[in-house]
Scaffold this motif. Structure first.
Motif, PDB file in Angstrom:
ATOM      1  N   ASP A  70       0.661  -0.918  -0.717  1.00  0.00           N
ATOM      2  CA  ASP A  70       0.118  -0.004   0.348  1.00  0.00           C
ATOM      3  C   ASP A  70       1.005   1.091  -0.053  1.00  0.00           C
ATOM      4  O   ASP A  70       0.543   2.008  -0.863  1.00  0.00           O
ATOM      5  CB  ASP A  70      -0.903   0.472   0.927  1.00  0.00           C
ATOM      6  N   HIS A  73       2.286   1.759  -3.498  1.00  0.00           N
ATOM      7  CA  HIS A  73       1.091   2.135  -4.450  1.00  0.00           C
ATOM      8  C   HIS A  73       0.533   3.574  -4.015  1.00  0.00           C
ATOM      9  O   HIS A  73       0.156   4.938  -4.989  1.00  0.00           O
ATOM     10  CB  HIS A  73      -0.377   1.013  -4.451  1.00  0.00           C
ATOM     11  N   SER A  74       0.818   4.231  -2.787  1.00  0.00           N
ATOM     12  CA  SER A  74       0.383   5.438  -3.033  1.00  0.00           C
ATOM     13  C   SER A  74       1.682   6.470  -3.005  1.00  0.00           C
ATOM     14  O   SER A  74       1.181   7.541  -3.651  1.00  0.00           O
ATOM     15  CB  SER A  74       0.463   5.630  -1.345  1.00  0.00           C
ATOM     16  N   ARG A 102      -7.057   8.204  -3.673  1.00  0.00           N
ATOM     17  CA  ARG A 102      -6.385   7.943  -3.351  1.00  0.00           C
ATOM     18  C   ARG A 102      -5.697   9.366  -2.485  1.00  0.00           C
ATOM     19  O   ARG A 102      -5.600   9.363  -1.330  1.00  0.00           O
ATOM     20  CB  ARG A 102      -5.054   8.790  -4.635  1.00  0.00           C
ATOM     21  N   ARG A 103      -5.947  10.192  -2.497  1.00  0.00           N
ATOM     22  CA  ARG A 103      -5.979  11.451  -1.814  1.00  0.00           C
ATOM     23  C   ARG A 103      -7.129  12.619  -1.866  1.00  0.00           C
ATOM     24  O   ARG A 103      -7.444  13.409  -2.621  1.00  0.00           O
ATOM     25  CB  ARG A 103      -4.363  12.751  -2.333  1.00  0.00           C
TER      26      ARG A 103
ATOM     27  N   MET B   1      -3.073  14.565   1.312  1.00  0.00           N
ATOM     28  CA  MET B   1      -2.933  13.864   2.195  1.00  0.00           C
ATOM     29  C   MET B   1      -3.601  12.542   2.250  1.00  0.00           C
ATOM     30  O   MET B   1      -4.708  13.087   1.415  1.00  0.00           O
ATOM     31  CB  MET B   1      -3.874  14.146   3.474  1.00  0.00           C
ATOM     32  N   LYS B   2      -3.301  11.104   2.716  1.00  0.00           N
ATOM     33  CA  LYS B   2      -3.944  10.401   2.149  1.00  0.00           C
ATOM     34  C   LYS B   2      -5.793   9.935   2.502  1.00  0.00           C
ATOM     35  O   LYS B   2      -6.375  10.390   3.832  1.00  0.00           O
ATOM     36  CB  LYS B   2      -3.606   9.032   2.533  1.00  0.00           C
ATOM     37  N   THR B   3      -6.904   9.543   1.870  1.00  0.00           N
ATOM     38  CA  THR B   3      -7.980  10.278   2.199  1.00  0.00           C
ATOM     39  C   THR B   3      -8.325   9.021   3.001  1.00  0.00           C
ATOM     40  O   THR B   3      -7.935   7.445   2.611  1.00  0.00           O
ATOM     41  CB  THR B   3      -9.300   9.736   0.217  1.00  0.00           C
ATOM     42  N   PRO B   4      -9.248   9.300   3.962  1.00  0.00           N
ATOM     43  CA  PRO B   4      -9.355   7.594   5.155  1.00  0.00           C
ATOM     44  C   PRO B   4     -10.262   6.872   4.236  1.00  0.00           C
ATOM     45  O   PRO B   4     -10.587   6.793   3.224  1.00  0.00           O
ATOM     46  CB  PRO B   4      -9.812   8.927   6.206  1.00  0.00           C
ATOM     47  N   GLY B  92      -3.117   2.287  -3.024  1.00  0.00           N
ATOM     48  CA  GLY B  92      -2.656   2.219  -2.119  1.00  0.00           C
ATOM     49  C   GLY B  92      -3.675   2.052  -1.359  1.00  0.00           C
ATOM     50  O   GLY B  92      -3.675   2.544  -0.059  1.00  0.00           O
TER      51      GLY B  92
END
Lengths: 205, 226
Positions: A70, A73-74, A102-103, B1-4, B92
């Protein structure tokens, strides 16, 4: 930073990748060349972790990529053959969802990315009304928005006009200047400075 | 910022809902199929309501199961073909959450309309009005369980070129308990008995599905993408 070591992969009874080994450092672009069927897409998918190699391993930041999938991948943006866009959504909606998972992303960022890839004028049209080249530009905006360190690009210039091919080269150069990494499968070389390029030729099987 | 993770699931659900409403024909087809099957029985069997009432639970639940199989085709196939599932797998983020969201939306746009329109078909089969609430409740729960078990098979058949037949073969054995308890609940409702026992069992199957099916579906999809 990205290390591919002794990758062997079979597709059915064909031994497609035979011990592929290379290394990409920040700011460099690995260009995968080779004839049709030489295994360029297979190699990209194996690096991304979509295909599991029979032997060998892919390392990211010194650790096996598979171990912390993970996290790897991010930091990765993959542009495949298919642009992964929904025909019944507009380009902007597509990006809102595909980047959003993703974000956290806001509308201004999406608008800026669409403008950068020359897709601002058709970003609000349904994707099924767009040409293949226009879809590519929206998909490229998605790659930009992913904020990834490693770009895996499968034939990024397909369907693009001369301007579009120039655009891909510019985007790639900007990404490399920010210490990004690129692995791209290409038929024609990308017009990038030669000190930034690592050539990898895959032999036909 | 990564999404929850919860936001990710919510985004996937919103996207699928929006797509469903932009292309409603895919949703209407399984519903039409169910209505046609259920309303053709009185024409071919007998016009006597008392005899139709005896076969009604079977007809309604077999119809619901076949229509859910028809709808399962649309669960992952398109996303697999246009590369969306690939992007999900490479985001991810937890693929389990995303597929759970997809499955829930799938139930919301196929199972729920089916359960809500079932009284119409049931009326044609001579089911008394007093049994309708129980029928709707059992179908709501049963169709959710069918969507969840179906998600596993839909994931497993992604790699198969013509997965339709295989999908049915894989899903049917898993759906048989749902079919038995669901039809039994409807039978009891028609007879005026309590359906609590059947509903508990259907509920247990659904909870098992909610906890395990998304995990299994995510594993299956990762294999299917190879």
């Amino acid at each position: 930073m990205l290390t591919v070591q002794g990758l062997h992969l079979w597709r059915g009874d064909r031994h497609v990748l035979r011990g592929v080994t290379f290394d990409v450092a920040p700011g460099l672009c690995a260009l995968l060349t080779g004839r049709n069927g030489a295994g360029k897409t297979t190699l990209l998918r194996a690096i991304a972790g979509l295909l599991e190699p029979e032997e060998g391993q892919v390392s990211w930041r010194g650790a096996p990529a598979r171990g912390s999938r993970d996290a790897f991948h991010s930091e990765l943006a993959y542009l495949g053959h298919e642009p992964a866009l929904k025909g019944d959504l507009t380009g902007r909606e597509n990006l809102r969802y595909s980047v959003g998972i993703r974000r956290m992303v806001d509308e201004a960022e999406i608008a800026a990315a669409l403008a950068r890839t020359g897709a601002a004028s058709f970003g609000d049209r349904l994707v099924r009304m767009l040409s293949a080249g226009q879809r590519r530009r929206i998909a490229l905006a998605g790659v930009l928005l992913a904020n990834a360190t490693l770009w895996l690009l499968d034939e990024p210039t397909t369907n693009l006009d001369a301007d579009g091919q120039q655009l891909v080269a510019e985007l790639a150069a900007d990404h490399l200047a920010r210490d990004g990494l690129i692995v791209a499968a290409v038929h024609h070389s990308l017009p990038l400075p030669s000190e930034r390029l690592v050539a990898i030729e895959l032999a036909a099987t | 910022m990564k999404t929850p993770a919860v936001t990710v699931a919510w985004l996937v659900a919103r996207r699928d809902l929006r797509l469903a409403f932009r292309k409603p024909s895919q949703l209407i087809q399984p519903l039409m199929f169910f209505m046609i099957v259920a309303t053709l029985f009185p024409l071919t069997l007998t016009p006597e309501l008392s005899r139709l009432r005896d076969v009604a639970p079977g007809v309604l639940w077999v119809g619901a199961l076949l229509s859910s199989l028809l709808a399962l085709e649309f669960l992952f196939r398109e996303d697999a073909q246009d590369g969306t599932l690939e992007q999900f797998a490479l985001s991810g983020q937890s693929l389990t959450w995303m597929l759970f969201a997809k499955t829930c939306v799938h139930w919301l746009v196929t199972g729920v309309p089916l359960a809500l329109s079932a009284p119409l078909a049931a009326m044609a089969l001579g089911v008394p009005g007093s049994a309708m609430p129980a029928l709707i409740a059992a179908l709501l729960l049963g169709s959710l369980a069918m969507s969840l078990t179906g998600a596993i098979s839909a994931g497993l058949t992604l790699g198969a070129r013509r997965g339709g037949v295989l999908l049915s073969l894989l899903t049917l054995p898993l759906s048989v308990p749902i079919l038995i308890f669901g039809a039994d609940a409807t039978q009891r409702a028609i007879a005026g008995d309590s359906i609590a026992g059947d509903m508990y069992l259907l509920g247990a199957i659904t909870v098992l599905g909610i906890t395990l099916a998304p995990l299994a579906a995510a594993a299956a999809v990762r294999i299917g993408l190879e």
